[in-house]
Design an enzyme around this catalytic site. Structure first.
Site, PDB file in Angstrom:
ATOM      1  N   ASP A  18      12.348  -8.928 -32.960  1.00 40.17           N
ATOM      2  CA  ASP A  18      11.551 -10.151 -32.839  1.00 40.17           C
ATOM      3  C   ASP A  18      11.936 -11.166 -33.909  1.00 40.17           C
ATOM      4  O   ASP A  18      12.379 -10.797 -34.999  1.00 40.17           O
ATOM      5  CB  ASP A  18      10.060  -9.790 -32.948  1.00 40.17           C
ATOM      6  CG  ASP A  18       9.169 -10.883 -32.381  1.00 40.17           C
ATOM      7  OD1 ASP A  18       9.681 -11.791 -31.688  1.00 40.17           O
ATOM      8  OD2 ASP A  18       7.938 -10.842 -32.626  1.00 40.17           O
ATOM      9  N   ARG A  31      16.267 -22.451 -30.073  1.00 41.18           N
ATOM     10  CA  ARG A  31      15.953 -21.029 -30.000  1.00 41.18           C
ATOM     11  C   ARG A  31      17.153 -20.183 -29.563  1.00 41.18           C
ATOM     12  O   ARG A  31      17.334 -19.070 -30.028  1.00 41.18           O
ATOM     13  CB  ARG A  31      14.761 -20.805 -29.062  1.00 41.18           C
ATOM     14  CG  ARG A  31      13.486 -21.494 -29.546  1.00 41.18           C
ATOM     15  CD  ARG A  31      12.349 -21.267 -28.563  1.00 41.18           C
ATOM     16  NE  ARG A  31      12.149 -19.857 -28.321  1.00 41.18           N
ATOM     17  CZ  ARG A  31      11.388 -19.062 -29.082  1.00 41.18           C
ATOM     18  NH1 ARG A  31      10.753 -19.560 -30.130  1.00 41.18           N
ATOM     19  NH2 ARG A  31      11.272 -17.784 -28.786  1.00 41.18           N
ATOM     20  N   HIS A  35      19.014 -16.493 -30.606  1.00 38.87           N
ATOM     21  CA  HIS A  35      19.352 -15.339 -29.763  1.00 38.87           C
ATOM     22  C   HIS A  35      20.826 -14.941 -29.947  1.00 38.87           C
ATOM     23  O   HIS A  35      21.143 -13.756 -29.999  1.00 38.87           O
ATOM     24  CB  HIS A  35      19.053 -15.635 -28.291  1.00 38.87           C
ATOM     25  CG  HIS A  35      17.578 -15.886 -28.030  1.00 38.87           C
ATOM     26  ND1 HIS A  35      16.591 -15.074 -28.543  1.00 38.87           N
ATOM     27  CD2 HIS A  35      16.933 -16.849 -27.312  1.00 38.87           C
ATOM     28  CE1 HIS A  35      15.400 -15.536 -28.155  1.00 38.87           C
ATOM     29  NE2 HIS A  35      15.587 -16.608 -27.421  1.00 38.87           N
ATOM     30  N   SER A  63      11.136  -8.674 -22.402  1.00 38.83           N
ATOM     31  CA  SER A  63       9.963  -8.045 -21.783  1.00 38.83           C
ATOM     32  C   SER A  63       9.672  -8.710 -20.438  1.00 38.83           C
ATOM     33  O   SER A  63      10.143  -9.818 -20.170  1.00 38.83           O
ATOM     34  CB  SER A  63       8.748  -8.191 -22.704  1.00 38.83           C
ATOM     35  OG  SER A  63       8.314  -9.536 -22.720  1.00 38.83           O
ATOM     36  N   GLU A  65       6.982  -9.994 -19.710  1.00 38.07           N
ATOM     37  CA  GLU A  65       6.233 -11.215 -20.056  1.00 38.07           C
ATOM     38  C   GLU A  65       7.181 -12.353 -20.463  1.00 38.07           C
ATOM     39  O   GLU A  65       6.852 -13.526 -20.309  1.00 38.07           O
ATOM     40  CB  GLU A  65       5.254 -10.928 -21.208  1.00 38.07           C
ATOM     41  CG  GLU A  65       4.079 -10.024 -20.831  1.00 38.07           C
ATOM     42  CD  GLU A  65       4.439  -8.536 -20.697  1.00 38.07           C
ATOM     43  OE1 GLU A  65       5.518  -8.123 -21.196  1.00 38.07           O
ATOM     44  OE2 GLU A  65       3.654  -7.788 -20.087  1.00 38.07           O
ATOM     45  N   ARG A  69       8.740 -17.537 -20.172  1.00 39.24           N
ATOM     46  CA  ARG A  69       9.211 -18.542 -21.143  1.00 39.24           C
ATOM     47  C   ARG A  69       9.840 -19.720 -20.396  1.00 39.24           C
ATOM     48  O   ARG A  69      10.148 -19.613 -19.212  1.00 39.24           O
ATOM     49  CB  ARG A  69      10.242 -17.909 -22.082  1.00 39.24           C
ATOM     50  CG  ARG A  69       9.587 -16.902 -23.009  1.00 39.24           C
ATOM     51  CD  ARG A  69      10.496 -16.566 -24.148  1.00 39.24           C
ATOM     52  NE  ARG A  69       9.796 -15.657 -25.051  1.00 39.24           N
ATOM     53  CZ  ARG A  69      10.264 -15.273 -26.221  1.00 39.24           C
ATOM     54  NH1 ARG A  69      11.434 -15.718 -26.633  1.00 39.24           N
ATOM     55  NH2 ARG A  69       9.571 -14.464 -26.985  1.00 39.24           N
ATOM     56  N   LEU A 129      26.280   7.945 -29.537  1.00 37.57           N
ATOM     57  CA  LEU A 129      24.991   7.243 -29.512  1.00 37.57           C
ATOM     58  C   LEU A 129      24.580   6.886 -28.082  1.00 37.57           C
ATOM     59  O   LEU A 129      25.365   6.320 -27.322  1.00 37.57           O
ATOM     60  CB  LEU A 129      25.102   5.965 -30.352  1.00 37.57           C
ATOM     61  CG  LEU A 129      23.868   5.062 -30.343  1.00 37.57           C
ATOM     62  CD1 LEU A 129      22.723   5.691 -31.113  1.00 37.57           C
ATOM     63  CD2 LEU A 129      24.198   3.684 -30.931  1.00 37.57           C
ATOM     64  N   ARG A 186       9.539  -2.980 -36.002  1.00 33.80           N
ATOM     65  CA  ARG A 186       9.376  -4.330 -35.448  1.00 33.80           C
ATOM     66  C   ARG A 186       9.662  -5.340 -36.548  1.00 33.80           C
ATOM     67  O   ARG A 186       9.101  -5.263 -37.646  1.00 33.80           O
ATOM     68  CB  ARG A 186       7.970  -4.570 -34.897  1.00 33.80           C
ATOM     69  CG  ARG A 186       7.870  -5.982 -34.287  1.00 33.80           C
ATOM     70  CD  ARG A 186       6.643  -6.219 -33.475  1.00 33.80           C
ATOM     71  NE  ARG A 186       6.765  -7.510 -32.769  1.00 33.80           N
ATOM     72  CZ  ARG A 186       6.166  -7.810 -31.642  1.00 33.80           C
ATOM     73  NH1 ARG A 186       5.386  -6.931 -31.064  1.00 33.80           N
ATOM     74  NH2 ARG A 186       6.345  -8.990 -31.077  1.00 33.80           N
ATOM     75  N   ARG A 192       2.229  -5.765 -33.690  1.00 30.90           N
ATOM     76  CA  ARG A 192       1.758  -5.314 -32.382  1.00 30.90           C
ATOM     77  C   ARG A 192       2.897  -4.653 -31.620  1.00 30.90           C
ATOM     78  O   ARG A 192       4.061  -4.723 -32.025  1.00 30.90           O
ATOM     79  CB  ARG A 192       1.148  -6.469 -31.584  1.00 30.90           C
ATOM     80  CG  ARG A 192       2.041  -7.677 -31.451  1.00 30.90           C
ATOM     81  CD  ARG A 192       1.385  -8.785 -30.615  1.00 30.90           C
ATOM     82  NE  ARG A 192       2.208  -9.982 -30.642  1.00 30.90           N
ATOM     83  CZ  ARG A 192       2.009 -11.028 -31.463  1.00 30.90           C
ATOM     84  NH1 ARG A 192       1.003 -11.024 -32.308  1.00 30.90           N
ATOM     85  NH2 ARG A 192       2.824 -12.062 -31.434  1.00 30.90           N
ATOM     86  N   SER A 194       3.337  -5.109 -28.101  1.00 29.21           N
ATOM     87  CA  SER A 194       3.813  -5.996 -27.024  1.00 29.21           C
ATOM     88  C   SER A 194       4.346  -5.239 -25.796  1.00 29.21           C
ATOM     89  O   SER A 194       5.457  -5.523 -25.319  1.00 29.21           O
ATOM     90  CB  SER A 194       4.876  -6.969 -27.554  1.00 29.21           C
ATOM     91  OG  SER A 194       4.338  -7.767 -28.593  1.00 29.21           O
ATOM     92  N   GLU A 205       6.283   6.919 -36.049  1.00 26.30           N
ATOM     93  CA  GLU A 205       5.967   6.204 -37.284  1.00 26.30           C
ATOM     94  C   GLU A 205       6.299   4.735 -37.033  1.00 26.30           C
ATOM     95  O   GLU A 205       7.370   4.413 -36.511  1.00 26.30           O
ATOM     96  CB  GLU A 205       6.823   6.734 -38.446  1.00 26.30           C
ATOM     97  CG  GLU A 205       6.510   8.157 -38.833  1.00 26.30           C
ATOM     98  CD  GLU A 205       5.074   8.341 -39.320  1.00 26.30           C
ATOM     99  OE1 GLU A 205       4.535   7.416 -39.956  1.00 26.30           O
ATOM    100  OE2 GLU A 205       4.489   9.407 -39.043  1.00 26.30           O
TER     101      GLU A 205
HETATM  102  C1  IPE Z   1       8.533  -8.713 -27.707  1.00 20.05           C
HETATM  103  O1  IPE Z   1       8.656  -9.913 -28.383  1.00 20.05           O
HETATM  104  C2  IPE Z   1       9.624  -8.558 -26.726  1.00 20.05           C
HETATM  105  C3  IPE Z   1      10.977  -8.481 -27.268  1.00 20.05           C
HETATM  106  C4  IPE Z   1      11.320  -8.416 -28.516  1.00 20.05           C
HETATM  107  C5  IPE Z   1      12.003  -8.473 -26.294  1.00 20.05           C
HETATM  108  P1  IPE Z   1       7.772 -11.196 -28.016  1.00 20.05           P
HETATM  109  O2  IPE Z   1       8.107 -12.217 -29.006  1.00 20.05           O
HETATM  110  O3  IPE Z   1       7.952 -11.539 -26.593  1.00 20.05           O
HETATM  111  O4  IPE Z   1       6.305 -10.622 -28.215  1.00 20.05           O
HETATM  112  P2  IPE Z   1       4.920 -11.388 -28.434  1.00 20.05           P
HETATM  113  O5  IPE Z   1       4.804 -12.363 -27.317  1.00 20.05           O
HETATM  114  O6  IPE Z   1       5.008 -12.088 -29.750  1.00 20.05           O
HETATM  115  O7  IPE Z   1       3.890 -10.318 -28.431  1.00 20.05           O
HETATM  116  C1  IPE Z   2      12.844 -11.985 -29.827  1.00 18.30           C
HETATM  117  O1  IPE Z   2      12.744 -13.169 -30.513  1.00 18.30           O
HETATM  118  C2  IPE Z   2      13.780 -12.066 -28.644  1.00 18.30           C
HETATM  119  C3  IPE Z   2      13.113 -12.094 -27.337  1.00 18.30           C
HETATM  120  C4  IPE Z   2      11.844 -11.914 -27.138  1.00 18.30           C
HETATM  121  C5  IPE Z   2      13.953 -12.316 -26.180  1.00 18.30           C
HETATM  122  P1  IPE Z   2      11.724 -14.316 -30.067  1.00 18.30           P
HETATM  123  O2  IPE Z   2      12.433 -15.182 -29.090  1.00 18.30           O
HETATM  124  O3  IPE Z   2      10.459 -13.712 -29.603  1.00 18.30           O
HETATM  125  O4  IPE Z   2      11.500 -15.089 -31.422  1.00 18.30           O
HETATM  126  P2  IPE Z   2      10.136 -15.680 -31.969  1.00 18.30           P
HETATM  127  O5  IPE Z   2       9.142 -14.567 -31.979  1.00 18.30           O
HETATM  128  O6  IPE Z   2       9.732 -16.791 -31.053  1.00 18.30           O
HETATM  129  O7  IPE Z   2      10.474 -16.145 -33.347  1.00 18.30           O
HETATM  130 MG    MG Z   3       8.720 -13.227 -30.536  1.00 18.44          MG
END
Ligand code: IPE
Ligand code: IPE
Ligand code: MG
Length: 249
Positions: A18, A31, A35, A63, A65, A69, A129, A186, A192, A194, A205
């Protein structure tokens, strides 16, 4: 790395990668730039895991969810997945790494699905791996799929509900070939889960770090494992029982 006890490594590490977006915004970039840099961290962590002999590494890449985006970000991520997989497969293969994907892959564009299928078949015989990528993944979706599949087996007369125990249920999850993660990391200061591996993380853990994913590297990975090694895993027992077990070991 020299501070790690190589005899007490977790077999399976799961990571919620994250903070790509925030890292990029902090650099004044968009953004997707985050990535792209996130992919470099994946490379570093896979290398580190291979170096010390971790057997299973599960990375939460996208995810269910995340489909909600903005479309430009979703499209950018999809093309990044396809590019990265195609580019990285030769190296992964050379390093005896086997790729697996878990999630609702039917939702992915054709091109991405093909890239995944080809990378899994190329690396299918590799014994190093086991790299599991959670893509279009949601744990609740996975658990519901498992329930449906068991219900269908019962309906077809192949399974008696009395046989449904933990071992049987686990066989219906997409992670049936992997042991449960002992350590879940994380990044980026969110505390969390997620919708990630809800069933499988029952006794993992949990390790949280403020470091954004694109800034996470080998040392940060080893630090997380050191933290894991400093924990006492009790599985419901008392500390005294655990220490007695170690003495008898
Ligand atoms: C969780 O990250 C999913 C991935 C890292 C792929 P998110 O950034 O989507 O999670 P929330 O929305 O903050 O819970
Ligand atoms: C995690 O980083 C990657 C994906 C969820 C695809 P984010 O894109 O969630 O980055 P933040 O949480 O917005 O900083
Ligand atoms: Mg995020």
């Amino acid at each position: 790395m020299e501070n790690l006890d190589l005899n007490r490594l977790p077999k399976h590490i799961a990571i919620i990668m994250d903070g790509n977006g925030r890292w990029a915004e902090e650099q004044g970039q968009d953004r997707l730039y985050g990535h792209y840099h996130g992919v470099m961290s994946v490379r570093k962590v896979v290398e580190a895991a291979t170096e010390i002999g971790i057997q299973y590494l599960t990375l939460y890449a996208f995810s269910t969810e995340n489909w909600d985006r903005p479309q430009t970000e979703v499209l950018g991520l999809m093309s990044l997945f396809v590019d990265t997989i195609s580019k990285e497969v030769p190296d992964l293969h050379k390093n005896n790494i086997r790729l697996h994907f878990i999630g609702n892959l039917d939702l992915l564009p054709d091109e991405a699905r093909q890239a995944l299928a080809s990378s899994t078949s190329i690396t299918a015989q590799n014994t190093g791996l086991q790299l599991v990528i959670a893509l279009s993944y949601s744990s609740r979706w996975e658990i519901i799929q498992a329930a449906k599949s068991l219900a269908e087996q019962v309906k077809a007369g192949k399974l008696d509900p009395i046989q449904i125990d933990e071992a049987c249920f686990v066989q219906s999850l997409s992670t049936k070939d992997f042991p449960d993660p002992e350590l879940m990391i994380r990044t980026s200061g969110e505390y969390r889960i997620s919708n990630f591996l809800l069933f499988q993380l029952a006794y993992a853990e949990l390790y949280f770090t403020e470091t954004r994913w694109p800034a996470f590297g080998k040392d940060a990975f080893f630090e997380a494992i050191m933290a894991y090694q400093s924990r006492e895993r009790r599985f419901g027992k008392t500390s005294a029982q655990i220490n007695l077990d170690i003495e008898n070991y």
